[in-house]
Write a protein that holds these residues in place. Structure first.
Motif, PDB file in Angstrom:
ATOM      1  N   GLU A 201       0.804  -1.215   0.000  1.00 24.02           N
ATOM      2  CA  GLU A 201       0.000   0.000   0.000  1.00 24.02           C
ATOM      3  C   GLU A 201       0.842   1.273   0.000  1.00 24.02           C
ATOM      4  OE1 GLU A 201      -4.343  -1.400   1.574  1.00 24.02           O
ATOM      5  OE2 GLU A 201      -3.043  -0.421   3.049  1.00 24.02           O
ATOM      6  N   LYS A 207      -6.711   6.381  -1.498  1.00 20.71           N
ATOM      7  CA  LYS A 207      -8.129   6.092  -1.732  1.00 20.71           C
ATOM      8  C   LYS A 207      -8.375   4.633  -2.071  1.00 20.71           C
ATOM      9  CE  LYS A 207      -7.977   7.699  -6.562  1.00 20.71           C
ATOM     10  NZ  LYS A 207      -8.558   8.665  -7.522  1.00 20.71           N
ATOM     11  N   HIS A 209      -6.517   2.169  -0.511  1.00 16.82           N
ATOM     12  CA  HIS A 209      -6.102   1.354   0.624  1.00 16.82           C
ATOM     13  C   HIS A 209      -7.322   0.650   1.215  1.00 16.82           C
ATOM     14  CE1 HIS A 209      -2.134   3.676   1.627  1.00 16.82           C
ATOM     15  NE2 HIS A 209      -2.235   3.359   0.350  1.00 16.82           N
ATOM     16  N   THR A 211      -9.569  -0.526   4.245  1.00 12.31           N
ATOM     17  CA  THR A 211      -9.794  -0.140   5.638  1.00 12.31           C
ATOM     18  C   THR A 211      -9.396  -1.315   6.525  1.00 12.31           C
ATOM     19  OG1 THR A 211     -12.059  -0.990   5.692  1.00 12.31           O
ATOM     20  CG2 THR A 211     -11.753   1.291   4.917  1.00 12.31           C
ATOM     21  N   GLN A 212      -9.223  -1.013   7.797  1.00 11.30           N
ATOM     22  CA  GLN A 212      -8.906  -2.105   8.719  1.00 11.30           C
ATOM     23  C   GLN A 212     -10.032  -3.142   8.743  1.00 11.30           C
ATOM     24  OE1 GLN A 212      -6.108  -2.795  10.185  1.00 11.30           O
ATOM     25  NE2 GLN A 212      -5.038  -0.915   9.606  1.00 11.30           N
ATOM     26  N   GLU A 213     -11.259  -2.689   8.609  1.00  6.26           N
ATOM     27  CA  GLU A 213     -12.392  -3.615   8.594  1.00  6.26           C
ATOM     28  C   GLU A 213     -12.331  -4.517   7.356  1.00  6.26           C
ATOM     29  OE1 GLU A 213     -12.568  -0.370   9.150  1.00  6.26           O
ATOM     30  OE2 GLU A 213     -13.056  -0.419  11.290  1.00  6.26           O
ATOM     31  N   GLN A 214     -11.992  -3.946   6.210  1.00  5.87           N
ATOM     32  CA  GLN A 214     -11.874  -4.747   4.998  1.00  5.87           C
ATOM     33  C   GLN A 214     -10.726  -5.751   5.114  1.00  5.87           C
ATOM     34  OE1 GLN A 214     -11.495  -1.348   2.372  1.00  5.87           O
ATOM     35  NE2 GLN A 214     -13.506  -1.746   1.451  1.00  5.87           N
ATOM     36  N   HIS A 215      -9.634  -5.309   5.696  1.00  8.17           N
ATOM     37  CA  HIS A 215      -8.500  -6.213   5.904  1.00  8.17           C
ATOM     38  C   HIS A 215      -8.895  -7.356   6.833  1.00  8.17           C
ATOM     39  CE1 HIS A 215      -4.520  -7.686   7.004  1.00  8.17           C
ATOM     40  NE2 HIS A 215      -4.841  -7.458   8.262  1.00  8.17           N
TER      41      HIS A 215
END
Length: 223
Positions: A201, A207, A209, A211-215
Motif C-alpha cells: 500500500e 483512496k 487502501h 480499511t482495517q475492517e476490509q482487511h
C-alpha cells in the motif's frame, strides 16, 4: 530511466537514462524498508540482511569473510552499500525494469527485491492480461512486455501504478492463504495489516487502501 519516446517496431526504447543517483535512491529506500539482519525460520529466504538473502549471496559467491563458504557470518557482514549495488544490478538492470515506463520503476523494483524479478514481472504481465492485452506471462521483460507497458500506461494513466500495487497486495493475501506460516507477514497479532500489506500500500494511492475492517474481513478465514 526517463523515456523520451515509446518503443518502436523493433521493441527497443530510445531513452535518456535517469542519473544513477535516482535509481540508487530507490534502492536505498528498499534497503531501509527491508531492515537489518533477520533469520526467521518461517521465511523461505533464510538468513537475510537489508533484503539480501543467504541464497542470493551464495549464488553470487559472496564469501565476505574468505573462509571458503557463504554462511550466516557473511550475511551479517553485508553492508548497506553492497545491498544497494546488488539490487540495482540484479533486481533492476538485469531484469530490464529500467525499460518500463518510469512511473512503474519504484513499485516493480521493490517487488523484484521482495519476491524475485520473475514474480514481480509475472504480476505485471498478468495485470496486462486482465486489462485485455494479449501477452505471455513468462516473467521476463522483452519487447512485447515493454510495448504493452507503454500501451497500458497510455490507456490507464497513473492508475496503472495503483493497479499494480493492488495486484501486489492480492498476491500477498493469496500467498498467506496458501501458506499459514506466512500469515504473520500479512496480518499482525492484533489483526491489523502486516508488513506485506502495508508495503504494497506504500505504492497505492490512499483512496485504494483497504480499511482495517476490509482487511480483517479478508483475513477472517485464517482463524
Amino acid at each position: 530511466m526517463l523515456l523520451s519516446q515509446r518503443p518502436g517496431s523493433s521493441g527497443r526504447v530510445t531513452a535518456a537514462r535517469l542519473p544513477m543517483t535516482s535509481v540508487r535512491q530507490i534502492a536505498e529506500e528498499i534497503v531501509a524498508r527491508e531492515g537489518g539482519y533477520v533469520n526467521d525460520p518461517d521465511d523461505p529466504g533464510g538468513a537475510t540482511k537489508y533484503g539480501v538473502t543467504i541464497h542470493t549471496m551464495r549464488r553470487l559467491g559472496m564469501d565476505l569473510d574468505g573462509d571458503g563458504d557463504v554462511d550466516t557470518r557473511d550475511v551479517r557482514a553485508l553492508t548497506m552499500d553492497m545491498a544497494v549495488d546488488i539490487f540495482i544490478r540484479h533486481y533492476f538492470e538485469r531484469p530490464r525494469i529500467d525499460d518500463l515506463p518510469e512511473a512503474l520503476h519504484a513499485t516493480v523494483f521493490d517487488m523484484s527485491v521482495n519476491a524475485g524479478p520473475s514474480r514481480a514481472v509475472r504480476i505485471l504481465q498478468q495485470l496486462f492480461v486482465d486489462m485485455g492485452y494479449d501477452i505471455a506471462v513468462d516473467g521476463a521483460i522483452g519487447p512485447q512486455t515493454i510495448r504493452t507497458a507503454f500501451a497500458a500506461m497510455d490507456e490507464a494513466g497513473p492508475f496503472l501504478v495503483d493497479a499494480y500495487g493492488i495486484a501486489r497486495r492480492d498476491y500477498y493475501y493469496r500467498l498467506a492463504d496458501a501458506r499459514p506460516a506466512s500469515r504473520k507477514y500479512a496480518r499482525r497479532q492484533n489483526g491489523g495489516k502486516g508488513g506485506w500489506i502495508t508495503r504494497a500500500e506504500e505504492f497505492i494511492s490512499p483512496k485504494y487502501h483497504l480499511t482495517q475492517e476490509q482487511h480483517r474481513a479478508r483475513t477472517a478465514r485464517w482463524g
